[in-house]
Each structure stands twice: as C-alpha cells, then as structure tokens.
Motif scaffolding. Sequence first.
Motif, mmCIF file in Angstrom:
data_model
loop_
_atom_site.group_PDB
_atom_site.id
_atom_site.type_symbol
_atom_site.label_atom_id
_atom_site.label_comp_id
_atom_site.label_asym_id
_atom_site.label_seq_id
_atom_site.Cartn_x
_atom_site.Cartn_y
_atom_site.Cartn_z
ATOM 1 N N TRP A 179 33.523 36.345 50.413
ATOM 2 C CA TRP A 179 33.394 35.630 49.144
ATOM 3 C C TRP A 179 32.642 34.314 49.292
ATOM 4 N N VAL A 182 30.658 33.253 46.273
ATOM 5 C CA VAL A 182 31.364 32.777 45.082
ATOM 6 C C VAL A 182 32.274 31.595 45.413
ATOM 7 N N TYR A 249 31.420 44.993 35.142
ATOM 8 C CA TYR A 249 32.159 43.898 34.530
ATOM 9 C C TYR A 249 31.444 43.511 33.239
ATOM 10 N N ASP A 262 27.901 30.893 33.659
ATOM 11 C CA ASP A 262 28.045 31.538 34.958
ATOM 12 C C ASP A 262 28.221 30.506 36.066
ATOM 13 N N LEU A 266 24.572 32.820 41.996
ATOM 14 C CA LEU A 266 25.206 34.051 42.466
ATOM 15 C C LEU A 266 24.164 35.126 42.757
ATOM 16 N N TRP A 270 26.697 40.148 41.262
ATOM 17 C CA TRP A 270 27.693 39.600 40.352
ATOM 18 C C TRP A 270 27.249 39.622 38.894
ATOM 19 N N ASP A 271 26.036 40.069 38.613
ATOM 20 C CA ASP A 271 25.611 40.209 37.222
ATOM 21 C C ASP A 271 26.546 41.150 36.464
ATOM 22 N N GLY A 274 32.668 42.777 39.771
ATOM 23 C CA GLY A 274 33.867 41.957 39.866
ATOM 24 C C GLY A 274 34.705 42.451 41.021
ATOM 25 N N GLU A 275 35.443 41.567 41.676
ATOM 26 C CA GLU A 275 36.304 41.975 42.785
ATOM 27 C C GLU A 275 37.700 41.395 42.608
ATOM 28 N N GLN A 288 34.712 37.010 38.910
ATOM 29 C CA GLN A 288 33.591 37.572 38.172
ATOM 30 C C GLN A 288 32.512 36.502 38.047
ATOM 31 N N ARG A 289 31.433 36.820 37.387
ATOM 32 C CA ARG A 289 30.289 35.901 37.307
ATOM 33 C C ARG A 289 30.599 34.605 36.572
#
Length: 386
Positions: A179, A182, A249, A262, A266, A270-271, A274-275, A288-289
């Motif tokens: 990650w 992000v 997402y 946003d 990113l 990530w457009d 989502g995780e 998410q973004r």
Amino acid sequence: MPKDRELNVLDAVRAPIEAARGLPNSHYIDPATIAEENEAVLRRTWAGLAVGADVPEPSDCKPIEFLGQPLLLVRDKDGTLRVFENICRHRGMILVEEPRKIEGAIRCPYHSWCYSKDGRLVSTPHVGGPGQNSHPQMNRSDLGLIEVRSHVWRDVVFINLSGDAAPFEEVHADLLSRWSDVEKPLYHGGWDSWFTLDVQTNWKLAVENYCESYHLPWVHPGLNSYSRLEDHYHIESPGNYSGQGTYVYRQLEGQDGEKFPDFDGLPDFWDAGGEYVAVYPNVLLGVQRDHAFAIVLEPVSHMQTREHVHLYYAQPDTDAALRQKNATQWKTVFVEDIFVVEGMQKGRSAPGFDGGRFSPAMDGPTHLFHDWVAGKVAALRTERDA
C-alpha cells in the motif's frame, strides 16, 4: 481435552486448505480457551485499540478498556499520541473516567498525584506529611505512568500489550510495501464519518466474514449489482493479513454529480480498484481512490464485538451531504453482515460442528486467518509446555 489432542486439533486447522478444518467451537464459546487465545493473538501481537481521531487535538484524552485492562489514550501538548495504563502509581486508582481535554496535568482524584501528558509524575501533594510534597523514599522519576507500546498507522492506534512483539514496521513490512502507493495523508470526516455497531458475535467471525467476497451475491445484493463476485480477487499474505480486492469500484456521486477529491498521485489501478484487508488480529481496512476506512474490532466478550468504523478522505474539507451519504452507504453494507456473523456465533454452540471446511477456490483469505490464530495458540502452548 488432553494437550496432545488440543495440538492435533490445531494441526487440522493449519493443514492445507483442501483438507483443513476451521477453528473448533471452543475458540468461540469457551471462556478458558478464549482467555488463552487472547493472550496469544491479542496481547502478544500488534492489536488495534482506537484511532487517532478519537483524540484529535493536543491535550485530548480518552479512557479505553481492552481485554479488561484500563488504558488511557492521550495526545500531549506537542501532538504526540501515547497509550498509558489508566491507573495512578500510588494506589491504583483509575485516573480518567470519561473522554475530555486535560487542563494542566492528569490528576488522580484520590490523593491528587499529578502526571504530565507525557506520563511523568510531577506532583505528589502531602506525600511526606502535611505540607510536605516530597519524600526521600518516593522517587518521582520511577513512578511515572506505565506506557503501553504503541504505533500509529493509517490513523489506527496499534498496541502491543506484552511489549515484546517485533517492530510494527517489520511485522507488516509486506502490507506497508503493498500500500505504499496509497500512503497519503488521511483526513477524518468528523462527527458524521464514524459509527459503532454492537454485534453479538465473537470478534474473529467479523474478521473471517470481512476476508472473503464469496458471500456478496446473497448478503450484499446491492453492492454485488455493480461490484460483482467475479470482479473480486483474493489478497493473501500468510501470517500477516488477508482480504479481497475489486477491479470495479464505483465512486459515489452527489445530487449534482459532485464527487470526493482523489488522493494525489495514484497509479492507474486505483481509477476503478479497491482493496479491503484484515490486518491481523482485529483491524479491517479499506482503501479506494477517494476515501478510506478503518474498522477497529473491540472484543467486548467472547460473544460480543463492538465495531468502530471511521471514514477518511483525501482533503480536510469535503461536502457534508456527500460524507453523510457515504457513511450511510457503508453502514448499510456492514449492517447487512450482522445476521451472518451472529448466525455463525449461534452455530458454534452445535456440538456436531467440527470447524467446517474451506473452499479452495473461494475461502483462501479466511483459511489464512484461521491458520494464523491456530499457529499463535499452538506456539503459546508449546512455549508453556517446554
């Protein structure tokens, strides 16, 4: 159950997913087993306690009970967040009963011993007799508040009660790397961006359910209508975390098409991706973004869990109506899970249930969590028997 039999049961949990069984019922309903498990998986690891937004400003403090232990979350005058045992070093009196801002020092209501916000004992009135505020046998430098080892990541306050876990950055190096794209500043949405759910279930069942997307078509039909089961993938890091991700997402929009800003810089994934990962043992994260969330699972009792949900954004000032719509949407999703985890908790009282089985195609992330818990408990038992 004989000790060798207990270890054999855990071996079955740790078997390859094709042959593995889930954790036995005792890990959800038996107080003695759960007390042992708490030591192994909650006290000796980096467990989630709270979020930094619980004490947003310098001098804010919040008392929290975790596994029956009274703790105090404090943000000092310089903004540093610390966790202390919420007791006076004199006679063990609880120092703070309710969340509040500390004006001056943390004062014990019993004999008025006072502590600075960084834990130093700074005042001991009449300790040497009337009018004598010191005593040669009372060394203040030895009697500060007992600090609990803590680490803050993505605003989640993790604690290691035993004090001997490997550094957080070492334990979770894989997730920190995954990650890193992000790893952006997070801004808590405020009063309308957190909520708490009280659920009659063991905390582990909330983790197990969060790990997998298998249940989406039946439990979350609204979510599954656009982020379908087939749009999801597994996230698996044995011994650390597991969960699910989606390639679809859909950003939330307001009445006039407005969206949350946003996070900056990113990658293209990530457009629309989502995780959602369970950071072992008891923290659930989503990213998410345009926003993220953290859920800290509070193990109130063997069959009661309090889910503390907090939403974060890329900018400090976001549209209030859109924030409230977002919180309502996520609350709807998480409430939909309640009947499932409560139903599984009730099912653990059926003596014929042997832990269940795992689909090799669909249950990998959940099996990894079971394996991790079983491994921690087995290691504790081996250590105690040595």
